[in-house]
Write a protein that holds these residues in place. Structure first.
Motif, mmCIF file in Angstrom:
data_model
loop_
_atom_site.group_PDB
_atom_site.id
_atom_site.type_symbol
_atom_site.label_atom_id
_atom_site.label_comp_id
_atom_site.label_asym_id
_atom_site.label_seq_id
_atom_site.Cartn_x
_atom_site.Cartn_y
_atom_site.Cartn_z
ATOM 1 N N LEU A 18 48.078 -27.289 63.031
ATOM 2 C CA LEU A 18 49.548 -27.505 62.935
ATOM 3 C C LEU A 18 49.910 -28.107 61.513
ATOM 4 O O LEU A 18 50.679 -27.743 60.575
ATOM 5 N N VAL A 19 49.031 -29.211 61.267
ATOM 6 C CA VAL A 19 49.123 -29.847 59.781
ATOM 7 C C VAL A 19 48.854 -28.628 58.796
ATOM 8 O O VAL A 19 49.398 -28.701 57.773
ATOM 9 N N VAL A 20 47.773 -27.989 58.857
ATOM 10 C CA VAL A 20 47.589 -26.980 57.963
ATOM 11 C C VAL A 20 48.803 -25.785 57.776
ATOM 12 O O VAL A 20 49.338 -25.518 56.749
ATOM 13 N N LEU A 21 49.427 -25.422 58.790
ATOM 14 C CA LEU A 21 50.352 -24.507 58.846
ATOM 15 C C LEU A 21 51.646 -25.131 58.259
ATOM 16 O O LEU A 21 52.118 -24.584 57.375
ATOM 17 N N THR A 25 52.712 -23.960 54.405
ATOM 18 C CA THR A 25 54.076 -23.212 54.379
ATOM 19 C C THR A 25 54.902 -24.038 53.431
ATOM 20 O O THR A 25 55.613 -23.523 52.490
ATOM 21 N N LEU A 26 55.068 -25.277 53.270
ATOM 22 C CA LEU A 26 55.735 -26.182 52.322
ATOM 23 C C LEU A 26 55.231 -25.828 50.915
ATOM 24 O O LEU A 26 55.874 -25.725 49.951
ATOM 25 N N LEU A 27 53.830 -25.915 50.859
ATOM 26 C CA LEU A 27 53.234 -25.440 49.325
ATOM 27 C C LEU A 27 53.958 -24.234 48.833
ATOM 28 O O LEU A 27 54.127 -23.904 47.747
ATOM 29 N N ARG A 28 53.837 -23.103 49.926
ATOM 30 C CA ARG A 28 54.263 -21.775 49.540
ATOM 31 C C ARG A 28 55.480 -21.679 49.017
ATOM 32 O O ARG A 28 56.136 -21.014 48.064
ATOM 33 N N PHE A 29 56.511 -22.392 49.777
ATOM 34 C CA PHE A 29 57.916 -22.505 49.355
ATOM 35 C C PHE A 29 58.032 -22.922 48.086
ATOM 36 O O PHE A 29 59.022 -22.734 47.435
ATOM 37 N N LEU A 30 57.301 -24.200 47.875
ATOM 38 C CA LEU A 30 57.489 -24.839 46.454
ATOM 39 C C LEU A 30 57.095 -23.774 45.294
ATOM 40 O O LEU A 30 57.873 -23.976 44.372
ATOM 41 N N LEU A 31 56.092 -23.076 45.715
ATOM 42 C CA LEU A 31 55.591 -22.384 44.507
ATOM 43 C C LEU A 31 56.777 -21.171 44.505
ATOM 44 O O LEU A 31 56.803 -20.537 43.460
ATOM 45 N N ALA A 32 57.359 -20.632 45.548
ATOM 46 C CA ALA A 32 58.396 -19.709 45.510
ATOM 47 C C ALA A 32 59.241 -20.203 44.810
ATOM 48 O O ALA A 32 60.196 -19.158 43.941
ATOM 49 N N GLU A 33 60.000 -21.471 44.891
ATOM 50 C CA GLU A 33 60.927 -21.889 44.198
ATOM 51 C C GLU A 33 60.605 -22.132 42.725
ATOM 52 O O GLU A 33 61.703 -21.913 41.916
ATOM 53 N N SER A 34 59.448 -22.430 42.457
ATOM 54 C CA SER A 34 59.162 -22.827 41.041
ATOM 55 C C SER A 34 58.493 -21.684 40.246
ATOM 56 O O SER A 34 58.778 -21.878 38.872
ATOM 57 N N ILE A 35 58.048 -20.586 40.851
ATOM 58 C CA ILE A 35 57.541 -19.640 39.745
ATOM 59 C C ILE A 35 58.505 -18.210 39.964
ATOM 60 O O ILE A 35 58.787 -17.991 40.956
ATOM 61 N N GLY A 36 58.506 -17.793 38.940
ATOM 62 C CA GLY A 36 59.390 -16.474 38.674
ATOM 63 C C GLY A 36 58.742 -15.388 39.478
ATOM 64 O O GLY A 36 57.258 -15.433 39.531
ATOM 65 N N LEU A 37 59.421 -14.211 39.825
ATOM 66 C CA LEU A 37 58.902 -13.204 40.254
ATOM 67 C C LEU A 37 57.660 -12.481 39.458
ATOM 68 O O LEU A 37 58.030 -12.104 38.231
ATOM 69 N N GLY A 38 56.724 -11.990 39.907
ATOM 70 C CA GLY A 38 55.529 -11.504 39.138
ATOM 71 C C GLY A 38 56.013 -9.815 39.092
ATOM 72 O O GLY A 38 56.940 -9.438 39.510
ATOM 73 N N VAL A 39 55.204 -9.032 38.038
ATOM 74 C CA VAL A 39 55.519 -7.697 37.814
ATOM 75 C C VAL A 39 55.646 -7.023 39.192
ATOM 76 O O VAL A 39 56.649 -6.151 39.235
ATOM 77 N N VAL A 86 56.525 -15.861 53.042
ATOM 78 C CA VAL A 86 55.961 -16.991 53.464
ATOM 79 C C VAL A 86 55.793 -17.345 55.250
ATOM 80 O O VAL A 86 54.961 -17.986 55.638
ATOM 81 N N GLY A 87 56.929 -16.727 55.695
ATOM 82 C CA GLY A 87 57.136 -16.894 57.185
ATOM 83 C C GLY A 87 55.964 -16.116 57.730
ATOM 84 O O GLY A 87 55.408 -16.384 58.828
ATOM 85 N N MET A 88 55.758 -14.728 57.263
ATOM 86 C CA MET A 88 54.789 -13.998 57.775
ATOM 87 C C MET A 88 53.509 -14.598 58.209
ATOM 88 O O MET A 88 52.591 -14.262 58.599
ATOM 89 N N PHE A 89 52.927 -15.289 56.794
ATOM 90 C CA PHE A 89 51.612 -15.894 56.688
ATOM 91 C C PHE A 89 51.691 -16.873 57.836
ATOM 92 O O PHE A 89 50.396 -16.991 58.274
ATOM 93 N N GLY A 90 52.522 -17.741 57.840
ATOM 94 C CA GLY A 90 52.741 -18.504 58.956
ATOM 95 C C GLY A 90 52.196 -17.988 60.167
ATOM 96 O O GLY A 90 51.419 -18.650 60.979
ATOM 97 N N ALA A 91 52.880 -16.837 60.514
ATOM 98 C CA ALA A 91 52.551 -16.233 61.841
ATOM 99 C C ALA A 91 51.170 -15.714 61.735
ATOM 100 O O ALA A 91 50.355 -15.882 62.883
ATOM 101 N N THR A 92 50.628 -15.380 60.721
ATOM 102 C CA THR A 92 49.141 -14.762 60.625
ATOM 103 C C THR A 92 48.290 -15.897 60.821
ATOM 104 O O THR A 92 47.337 -15.651 61.634
ATOM 105 N N THR A 93 48.427 -17.052 60.303
ATOM 106 C CA THR A 93 47.767 -18.421 60.471
ATOM 107 C C THR A 93 47.705 -18.718 61.880
ATOM 108 O O THR A 93 46.495 -18.985 62.543
ATOM 109 N N TRP A 94 48.820 -18.746 62.613
ATOM 110 C CA TRP A 94 48.888 -19.157 64.042
ATOM 111 C C TRP A 94 48.235 -18.047 64.950
ATOM 112 O O TRP A 94 47.463 -18.362 65.803
#
Length: 511
Positions: A18-21, A25-39, A86-94
């Motif tokens: 649960l801690v990893v999950l 998830t928080l780290l990926r949301f931070l990256l999603a907000e900070s980094i523009g879309l790739g090609v 991001v949500g789908m990878f959380g489900a994959t992790t679980w």
């Protein structure tokens, strides 16, 4: 708070999951907000504006997800369109934990989750980017989880229903990426080679599941049949290579696999695969995962022998299937109190976080270009995350918006970036030999006689006017606009006015 990795795993594996999950998830949301879309992401979001049964590059599921969400909330920002991935990878992790815990024990399941979440290709790109890999991995792990319950569980009351559900999930994998076929192929290989489980070949369940999976794939077949099977030809052509046997490209591909998975995780994954292959069907559970893993890993690695290095993440669905086996192997070493295992786990976590911090801040701001100006003498690979939205401001300042014509770009990559930068109300044509899905989004001949704005990344000694003059009555330089990330210039975009589109740009794709 204890720092004893062994104690953490043994005391409460679920709490660690649960801690990893949550942290992942928080780290990926931070990256999603900070980094523009790739090609690839920009291209996917841009072409997803127009619904299609399938698409040139891949089956449609990730396009449908990104396009549907963007329309629903009227936003194409990175944090919005990346949200479901991001949500789908959380489900994959679980699901990885649940399957690993059921087959190998809770500690093994928790370790599999931890290692999956500190592997770059899974945790970063699959885990949060607008790519087909996110829904692919989730659907694959879900289907395999159901199949493993049928094969290794205490027995199911209605096996045909379970096989049908597994087939539906495999069908979603096929709708995500052509790699989804490896769930079906790997399961068939296992059933053929494991004597105790061969009885299922005489049961209707697996065939019902396979039929449902291929029924889900129908939209891809329908679209391709109407477009000269162009997607299959494109993907198949990537495997053709240059002919002959070329060891160098294969070794380069293997090195790429190791780099993307991260070498200190890739090597143990290869070791457990080799061990499972040597043991064979005698250990049925590990053999099952080896059958699922070996086809994509060996297949795409051998393809590189044809002379084309390919892309190192093509093997990732195979490696995904090895994490439960690696979790079991590491759990056994922890139980035997072997030296170095805890240090390796701890070092893997910190090394991953350091790499993400380094690459993530560079992609977001480009700080290395200022601190270490010679670090990217051959080009900054993270510059593709730069925002092209200043293009629209430049056109507005010149009184060219709303645009009475269209915007043209010289590659599908730059067409995607331009389309996101300019917004969905601007028509973008890709004038190049391989426009990918842009070719099928509108009829180019409908734009004959119209004026255009050409946008192209500035490259030294590049003569844009000479390149496009055969297709327009005149082409003149208009402006140079920076592509920025957090206010810092990453590249420059040339803007040109082109009058009277008079000749269709030739392509190699079937129209």
């Amino acid at each position: 708070m204890t720092t004893d990795t062994e104690s953490v795993f043994e005391r409460d594996p679920l709490a660690l999951v649960l801690v990893v999950l949550l942290a992942g998830t928080l780290l990926r949301f931070l990256l999603a907000e900070s980094i523009g879309l790739g090609v690839d992401e920009s291209y996917a979001v841009a072409v997803a504006r127009q619904f299609s049964l399938s698409y040139f590059d891949h089956p449609p599921l990730h396009f449908w997800i990104a396009g549907g969400l963007a329309k629903a909330v009227q936003s194409e920002s990175g944090e919005v369109v990346r949200f479901p991935f991001v949500g789908m990878f959380g489900a994959t992790t679980w699901l990885m934990y649940l399957m690993g815990a059921r087959l190998f024990g809770k500690t093994a399941g928790a370790i599999a989750v931890l290692l999956l979440n500190v592997s770059a290709v899974f945790s970063v790109t699959t885990g949060g980017w607008v790519l087909p890999d996110g829904p692919l991995m989730l659907a694959m792990i879900a289907s395999v989880s159901v199949i493993s319950t049928i094969l290794f569980g205490p027995g199911v009351a209605h096996p045909t229903r379970q096989w049908a559900f597994a087939g539906l999930l495999a069908g979603l994998a096929l709708l995500s990426k052509y790699h989804g076929v490896f769930v079906l192929a790997g399961t068939l290989l296992f059933l053929l080679t494991s004597a105790p489980h061969r009885k299922w070949l005489a049961h209707p369940g697996p065939y019902v599941g396979a039929l449902i999976a291929f029924a889900c794939f129908t939209p891809v077949l329908v679209w391709n049949s109407a477009h000269g099977w162009v997607s299959f030809l494109f993907q198949g052509g990537r495997a053709a290579g240059t002919g002959g046997i070329h060891v160098g490209p294969m070794l380069t591909n293997i090195a790429g696999q190791a780099a993307w998975v991260l070498p200190w995780i890739w090597v143990p994954l290869v070791v457990v695969l080799w061990s499972a292959l040597r043991t064979g069907p005698r250990d049925a559970v590990k053999w099952f995962f080896a059958c699922l893993a070996i086809l994509p890993i060996a297949g795409f690695t051998l393809v590189a022998l044809r002379g084309d290095v390919g892309l190192p993440h093509w093997q990732a669905p195979g490696y995904l299937m090895l994490f439960p086996v690696l979790g079991a192997a590491v759990a056994g070493r922890l139980e035997r109190k072997e030296r170095g295992v805890r240090r390796w786990l701890t070092a893997s976590v910190w090394a991953f976080l350091a790499l993400v911090a380094l690459a993530g801040t560079q992609a977001a701001t480009g700080w290395m270009n200022r601190v270490l100006p010679d670090a990217f003498a051959k080009g900054d690979p993270t510059a593709d995350a730069a925002d092209w939205r200043l293009l629209r401001l430049s056109l507005e300042q010149r009184g060219l918006m709303p645009l009475n014509g269209f915007v043209a770009a010289p590659s599908w990559i730059q067409a995607g970036k331009a389309a996101i930068g300019l917004g969905p109300d601007v028509k973008v044509l890709c004038l190049c030999s391989d426009p990918h899905q842009f070719l099928y989004m509108q009829n180019d001949s409908a734009y004959l006689g119209k004026n255009a704005i050409i946008v192209k990344k500035v490259i030294p000694n590049d003569d844009v006017i000479a390149e496009f003059s055969p297709y327009f009555e005149s082409v003149t330089a208009l402006d140079v606009v920076p592509a920025v990330r957090h206010g810092n210039e990453a590249m420059r975009i040339g803007v040109y006015r082109a009058r009277n589109y008079r000749k269709i740009f030739p392509t190699q794709q079937a129209r």
